[in-house]
Design a protein around this motif. Structure first.
Motif, PDB file in Angstrom:
ATOM      1  N   ARG A 151     -22.033  -3.791   4.541  1.00 16.54           N
ATOM      2  CA  ARG A 151     -21.403  -5.111   5.133  1.00 16.54           C
ATOM      3  C   ARG A 151     -21.814  -5.921   4.707  1.00 16.54           C
ATOM      4  N   LEU A 157     -10.334   0.865  -1.119  1.00 13.47           N
ATOM      5  CA  LEU A 157      -9.961  -0.692  -0.569  1.00 13.47           C
ATOM      6  C   LEU A 157     -10.799  -1.617   0.486  1.00 13.47           C
ATOM      7  N   LEU A 158     -11.639  -0.147   1.514  1.00  9.24           N
ATOM      8  CA  LEU A 158     -12.057  -1.038   3.162  1.00  9.24           C
ATOM      9  C   LEU A 158     -11.392  -1.345   3.672  1.00  9.24           C
ATOM     10  N   ASP A 159     -10.471  -0.022   3.972  1.00  4.80           N
ATOM     11  CA  ASP A 159     -10.039   0.387   4.779  1.00  4.80           C
ATOM     12  C   ASP A 159     -10.033   1.914   5.141  1.00  4.80           C
ATOM     13  N   ASN A 160     -10.322   1.975   6.392  1.00  2.00           N
ATOM     14  CA  ASN A 160     -10.337   3.606   6.667  1.00  2.00           C
ATOM     15  C   ASN A 160      -9.227   4.298   7.211  1.00  2.00           C
ATOM     16  N   ALA A 161      -7.984   3.235   7.366  1.00  2.00           N
ATOM     17  CA  ALA A 161      -6.798   4.026   8.226  1.00  2.00           C
ATOM     18  C   ALA A 161      -6.266   4.563   6.684  1.00  2.00           C
ATOM     19  N   LYS A 162      -6.494   3.372   5.329  1.00  2.00           N
ATOM     20  CA  LYS A 162      -5.700   3.624   4.150  1.00  2.00           C
ATOM     21  C   LYS A 162      -6.106   4.717   3.441  1.00  2.00           C
ATOM     22  N   GLU A 163      -7.846   5.053   3.741  1.00  2.00           N
ATOM     23  CA  GLU A 163      -8.227   5.878   3.189  1.00  2.00           C
ATOM     24  C   GLU A 163      -7.507   7.476   3.828  1.00  2.00           C
ATOM     25  N   THR A 223     -14.586   8.846  -0.700  1.00  2.00           N
ATOM     26  CA  THR A 223     -14.979   7.402  -0.120  1.00  2.00           C
ATOM     27  C   THR A 223     -15.905   6.057  -1.297  1.00  2.00           C
ATOM     28  N   ASP A 278     -15.457   3.980   0.467  1.00  2.00           N
ATOM     29  CA  ASP A 278     -15.787   2.530   0.742  1.00  2.00           C
ATOM     30  C   ASP A 278     -17.096   2.370   2.191  1.00  2.00           C
ATOM     31  N   PHE A 338       0.674  -1.568  -0.288  1.00  2.00           N
ATOM     32  CA  PHE A 338      -0.482  -0.190  -0.166  1.00  2.00           C
ATOM     33  C   PHE A 338       1.001   0.999   0.570  1.00  2.00           C
ATOM     34  N   ASN A 389     -16.843   1.390   5.449  1.00  2.00           N
ATOM     35  CA  ASN A 389     -16.507   2.460   7.323  1.00  2.00           C
ATOM     36  C   ASN A 389     -17.385   4.187   6.177  1.00  2.00           C
TER      37      ASN A 389
END
Length: 388
Positions: free
Chosen positions: A312, A232-238, A253, A255, A207, A258
């Motif tokens: 989800r 990416l379904l990953d809020n930290a990466k966004e 977003t 995502d 990433f 999230n």
């Protein structure tokens, strides 16, 4: 309220009593303080299909009516994206017709807005021999969108993922297309959970390395980039991407796990939205976004929070089959007269999945016409051998 006999994972049945309350429609499209694109699905036409896997037929009237539904709720539309089954039932010829019709339809609606997916899906990855092949494919689709008066969302390319050998290859392709674009373009970072053929996109499976490549492409072409959708379904990466975007470049977003917290933001920054789930929960998302725009964060959270468990479930692995849940809800809510999809994609999910969607949609107040939804759910279950 109606009741429906629903199957459970343990093999038993339960009498499920609906409790949800439909969300009232606004008198006019509300204003949001977030840009909100709903990625919209297409409605198949089972009366005209003879080979649904190979030559799906589209019900254009129902497809356009659904876009009016989204516009009436204040959304922009992300047209001809993966939610419309690009590469999974809708080919480039079908996408061209969809783009032409939607752009023409938008011109009849005051304030209506949409952007259109432009990719390389008419170029089979196996037939791509060089970066020039990929560039030519992108040029053809972006040119088509612009020729019909549209703005492009530059979709991720399976062909590029196959032929690229380094981050520089991505810089070359994106730089060429962005440099030629008439208007600002939205980029699309779609994770391999949505499409396995996109693994290693941007030249790396890591990433942080992929992020550096994306940011360099945006920085080199910032005058032509409206923003980037990250799925990416990953809020930290966004958030990591959002924190480092240049001034004036927006984070959208994608995502579907999230989105509520990402749209609300952290008090400093927030994400705009380009989401497939907005197709399925449009009235609820519209009410929530209108509340957020008025400063009523409490109502935003109250309305949108119950849609997250539903989303989800719809987007659970294998995530690429989420379109089936989206169309299932469109059928339950009366936006189409049948539950069939281009390429027969409704078969990609099982009975228990659809039963869970029904429960969660009710709890999230997503079933707009509970009596109709219950009647249609019973007919669906009857085909599966379940009846009251």
């Amino acid at each position: 309220m109606p009741t429906v006999m629903l199957p459970k994972a343990d093999g038993t049945l339960e009498h499920y009593a609906l409790t949800g309350a439909p969300v009232a429609r606004p008198a006019s499209p509300p204003a949001f303080n977030r840009i909100a694109y709903a990625a919209a699905h297409v409605v198949s036409d089972p009366w005209r299909e003879t080979r649904p896997w190979d030559e799906p037929a589209i019900d254009w009237d129902a497809t356009m009516a659904f876009r009016h539904h989204l516009w009436s709720l204040g959304f922009r539309i992300a047209e001809a994206m993966d939610t419309a089954q690009r590469g999974m039932g809708l080919n480039w010829a079908g996408a061209q017709e969809l783009i032409r019709r939607s752009l023409a339809e938008a011109r009849t609606v005051p304030g209506a807005d949409l952007a259109c997916g432009a990719g390389t899906d008419h170029l089979s990855p196996a037939d791509a021999r060089s970066l020039d092949d990929v560039i030519a494919a992108y040029e053809e689709q972006v040119d088509f969108v612009e020729k019909h008066g549209g703005r492009a969302i530059m979709m991720a390319s399976r062909a590029l993922a196959r032929v690229a050998t380094s981050p520089d290859d991505y810089r070359k392709v994106y730089g060429r297309i962005l440099g030629q674009a008439k208007d600002k373009v939205v980029l699309h970072w779609l994770g391999d959970m949505f499409d396995a053929q996109l693994a290693g996109y941007w030249g790396s499976g890591d990433f942080e390395r992929a992020l550096e490549t994306v940011l360099s492409i945006i920085e080199e072409n910032r005058g032509k980039v409206e923003g980037i959708k990250i799925s990416l379904l990953d809020n930290a990466k966004e958030v990591a991407l959002r924190e480092r975007l240049p001034e004036g470049v927006l984070c959208f977003t994608g995502d579907d796990f999230n989105y509520a917290e990402l749209i609300e933001g952290d008090g400093r920054k927030y994400s705009h939205a380009l989401l497939g789930i907005f197709d399925a929960v449009a009235p609820q998302a519209s009410k929530a976004l209108a509340a957020l725009a008025s400063g009523d964060v409490s109502t935003f959270r109250t309305v949108i929070a119950p849609t997250v468990p539903l989303s989800r479930k719809i987007f659970e692995a294998p995530t690429q089959y989420y379109k089936a849940g989206v169309v299932f809800l469109a059928w339950l809510n009366g936006h189409q007269s049948h539950f069939t999809m281009p390429a027969g994609l409704q078969s990609a999910r099982g009975l228990l999945h659809y039963a869970d969607i029904f429960r969660l949609a009710d709890r999230a107040n997503v079933l707009d016409k509970p009596e109709l939804a219950a009647t249609r759910m019973k007919s669906f279950l009857a085909v599966q051998g379940i009846g009251d």
